[in-house]
Motif scaffolding. Structure first.
Motif, mmCIF file in Angstrom:
data_model
loop_
_atom_site.group_PDB
_atom_site.id
_atom_site.type_symbol
_atom_site.label_atom_id
_atom_site.label_comp_id
_atom_site.label_asym_id
_atom_site.label_seq_id
_atom_site.Cartn_x
_atom_site.Cartn_y
_atom_site.Cartn_z
ATOM 1 N N THR A 155 7.506 -2.995 -10.413
ATOM 2 C CA THR A 155 6.121 -3.721 -10.311
ATOM 3 C C THR A 155 6.474 -5.155 -10.905
ATOM 4 O OG1 THR A 155 5.530 -2.893 -12.738
ATOM 5 C CG2 THR A 155 4.947 -1.637 -10.791
ATOM 6 N N THR A 156 7.903 -5.408 -11.244
ATOM 7 C CA THR A 156 8.118 -6.890 -11.498
ATOM 8 C C THR A 156 9.359 -7.318 -10.816
ATOM 9 O OG1 THR A 156 9.952 -6.195 -13.437
ATOM 10 C CG2 THR A 156 7.546 -6.128 -14.180
ATOM 11 N N ASP A 200 5.899 -2.122 -3.257
ATOM 12 C CA ASP A 200 4.610 -2.040 -2.892
ATOM 13 C C ASP A 200 4.261 -3.575 -3.450
ATOM 14 O OD1 ASP A 200 1.949 -2.423 -2.442
ATOM 15 O OD2 ASP A 200 1.644 -0.224 -2.851
ATOM 16 N N PRO A 201 4.280 -4.489 -2.555
ATOM 17 C CA PRO A 201 3.711 -5.949 -3.106
ATOM 18 C C PRO A 201 2.361 -5.801 -3.913
ATOM 19 C CG PRO A 201 4.504 -6.133 -0.956
ATOM 20 C CD PRO A 201 4.485 -4.592 -1.263
ATOM 21 N N LEU A 202 1.387 -5.114 -3.530
ATOM 22 C CA LEU A 202 0.265 -4.845 -4.058
ATOM 23 C C LEU A 202 0.359 -4.774 -5.675
ATOM 24 C CD1 LEU A 202 -1.895 -3.007 -1.531
ATOM 25 C CD2 LEU A 202 -1.330 -5.446 -1.800
ATOM 26 N N LEU A 203 1.211 -3.963 -6.238
ATOM 27 C CA LEU A 203 1.489 -3.670 -7.604
ATOM 28 C C LEU A 203 1.850 -4.953 -8.279
ATOM 29 C CD1 LEU A 203 3.736 -0.403 -7.249
ATOM 30 C CD2 LEU A 203 1.075 -0.631 -7.645
ATOM 31 N N THR A 204 2.278 -5.818 -7.650
ATOM 32 C CA THR A 204 2.615 -7.235 -8.742
ATOM 33 C C THR A 204 1.425 -8.128 -8.479
ATOM 34 O OG1 THR A 204 3.669 -8.351 -6.473
ATOM 35 C CG2 THR A 204 5.068 -7.008 -7.602
ATOM 36 N N LEU A 205 0.226 -7.893 -8.055
ATOM 37 C CA LEU A 205 -0.744 -8.887 -7.812
ATOM 38 C C LEU A 205 -1.407 -9.125 -9.258
ATOM 39 C CD1 LEU A 205 -2.635 -7.713 -4.513
ATOM 40 C CD2 LEU A 205 -1.198 -9.608 -4.789
ATOM 41 N N ASP A 206 -1.256 -8.197 -10.081
ATOM 42 C CA ASP A 206 -2.018 -8.164 -11.428
ATOM 43 C C ASP A 206 -0.844 -8.404 -12.449
ATOM 44 O OD1 ASP A 206 -0.853 -5.837 -11.223
ATOM 45 O OD2 ASP A 206 -2.484 -4.693 -12.274
ATOM 46 N N LEU A 207 0.379 -8.744 -12.104
ATOM 47 C CA LEU A 207 1.393 -9.249 -12.932
ATOM 48 C C LEU A 207 1.196 -10.513 -13.737
ATOM 49 C CD1 LEU A 207 4.438 -8.116 -13.815
ATOM 50 C CD2 LEU A 207 5.135 -9.551 -12.041
ATOM 51 N N GLY A 255 0.751 -1.392 0.145
ATOM 52 C CA GLY A 255 -0.218 -0.166 0.127
ATOM 53 C C GLY A 255 0.820 1.355 0.060
ATOM 54 N N SER A 256 1.950 1.166 -0.108
ATOM 55 C CA SER A 256 2.954 2.213 -0.103
ATOM 56 C C SER A 256 3.120 3.267 -1.311
ATOM 57 C CB SER A 256 4.231 1.963 0.352
ATOM 58 O OG SER A 256 5.052 1.130 -0.711
ATOM 59 N N LEU A 257 2.469 2.725 -2.337
ATOM 60 C CA LEU A 257 2.207 3.787 -3.527
ATOM 61 C C LEU A 257 1.507 4.872 -3.368
ATOM 62 C CD1 LEU A 257 3.009 4.190 -6.632
ATOM 63 C CD2 LEU A 257 0.819 2.809 -6.926
ATOM 64 N N ALA A 314 2.758 -14.688 -1.064
ATOM 65 C CA ALA A 314 3.955 -15.169 -2.044
ATOM 66 C C ALA A 314 4.344 -14.089 -3.027
ATOM 67 C CB ALA A 314 3.049 -16.297 -2.863
ATOM 68 N N ARG A 315 3.589 -13.088 -3.327
ATOM 69 C CA ARG A 315 4.018 -11.904 -4.031
ATOM 70 C C ARG A 315 5.052 -11.116 -3.017
ATOM 71 N NH1 ARG A 315 3.702 -12.091 -9.353
ATOM 72 N NH2 ARG A 315 1.340 -12.294 -10.111
ATOM 73 N N THR A 316 4.667 -11.291 -1.751
ATOM 74 C CA THR A 316 5.665 -10.184 -1.120
ATOM 75 C C THR A 316 6.958 -10.841 -0.752
ATOM 76 O OG1 THR A 316 3.776 -9.491 0.351
ATOM 77 C CG2 THR A 316 5.830 -9.219 1.585
ATOM 78 N N ASP A 317 6.978 -12.185 -0.614
ATOM 79 C CA ASP A 317 8.350 -13.065 -0.312
ATOM 80 C C ASP A 317 8.862 -12.985 -1.652
ATOM 81 O OD1 ASP A 317 7.194 -13.636 1.966
ATOM 82 O OD2 ASP A 317 6.614 -15.775 1.415
ATOM 83 N N MET A 318 8.380 -13.059 -2.765
ATOM 84 C CA MET A 318 8.969 -12.915 -4.219
ATOM 85 C C MET A 318 9.629 -11.640 -4.340
ATOM 86 S SD MET A 318 10.132 -14.663 -6.714
ATOM 87 C CE MET A 318 11.005 -13.864 -7.852
#
Length: 306
Positions: free
Chosen positions: A137-138, A176-183, A18-20, A239-243
């Motif tokens: 974001t990647t 921000d891990p949330l930015l990777t959820l739609d990758l 959420g930091s974005l 998983a996205r956060t860890d990655m």
């Protein structure tokens, strides 16, 4: 290891879901007043640009949202002109390796165009005239390094040339891990393999040192436990956060060592054949490891154990 040389850069790292939305707060203490956002069409479609526009308000004076892969020289010229026209004093690279690489190329180019150029001594404490904030974001890792590549598309065949300068290392990196959820799954896999390749190359680099080895080993553990989970279920936030954490460590590991055969080949393939960097890494990685195995088996033990 009896001796080693460690090179590091002054950066502020923010890692928080959420930091974005708080990017305005993050860049405020840098004293930047006129920012240019550099990104790609997929980021615009995801709605993330609107979040940055709301956070920065009038401080966001321009947006370039159609960056192509491999930082094309023609686009660098276009963004340099936009930056000069809008009199920016800082840059934001939002996206994968190409938008962040473009921000680096533009920062470097703007400084080169100054009538009175600052001292060009390349030391880790050298400060940029046009600072960069990177929001990945990647899992490309460009946000942690002091280098970028530009594809000279006017040449036949095209040629990708790399530049290294401590000043282009982003001063602020916002994860921000949330930015990777739609990758997309394909980009998740390929950029994740790019991050893994950073670890492998850091482990057996000729300039490796205990810091890079520890970072690479830790990153491999995070990547090996989370990449497949991200691929199977892109909305698995843990998983996205860890990655993303693993990709950060992988980029940091690579930033302190010199690259070898693997990434050299990937840059050639990207510049001449326009193969996406992550896919090139996925293809070349096992072959580069096999080619180097006799000389690097001992160094690669941590990767096998992880």
């Amino acid at each position: 290891m009896e001796k080693f040389h460690l090179l590091s850069y002054a950066q502020e790292i923010v890692f928080e879901a959420g930091s974005l939305a708080r990017v305005g707060e993050a860049v405020e203490h840098f004293g930047l007043e006129r920012l240019l956002l550099i990104t790609s069409p997929s980021i615009r479609a995801g709605g993330h640009i609107r979040t940055i526009e709301a956070a920065l308000g009038n401080h966001l004076v321009a947006v370039f949202d159609h960056v192509e892969q491999h930082v094309q020289d023609t686009q660098v010229d276009e963004v340099l002109a936009l930056a000069a026209e809008t009199k920016v004093d800082g840059l934001i690279g939002l996206g994968g390796g190409s938008p962040i690489g473009m921000a680096k190329a533009v920062s470097y180019g703007l400084e080169e165009k100054l009538a009175v150029k600052p001292d060009r001594l390349r030391t880790p404490v050298s400060q940029p005239v046009f600072p960069i904030a990177a929001i990945p974001t990647t899992y490309a890792g460009s946000e942690m390094t002091a280098g970028f590549g530009i594809t000279h598309s006017r040449e036949k065949p095209p040629r990708k040339v790399t530049v290294n300068d401590p000043r282009v290392t982003p001063k602020l990196v916002l994860y921000d891990p949330l930015l990777t959820l739609d990758l997309p799954a394909e980009v998740t896999a390929s950029s994740g393999m790019n991050a893994l390749a950073h670890c492998i190359e850091a482990l057996y680099s000729r300039t490796r040192q205990p810091f890079s080895t520890a970072l690479a080993t830790s990153a491999i553990q995070s990547i090996s436990s989370s990449l497949l989970r991200c691929y199977k279920n892109g909305h698995d936030q843990q998983a996205r956060t860890d990655m993303l954490s693993g990709a950060h460590l992988a980029g940091l590991a690579l930033s302190g060592v010199s690259m070898g055969l693997h990434h050299g080949l990937c840059h050639v393939l990207g510049g001449t054949a326009h193969i996406p960097h992550g896919i090139a890494n996925s293809i070349i990685l096992p072959h580069a490891m096999r080619f180097n195995a006799d000389a690097t088996a001992t160094e690669l033990i941590p990767a096998v154990e992880a």
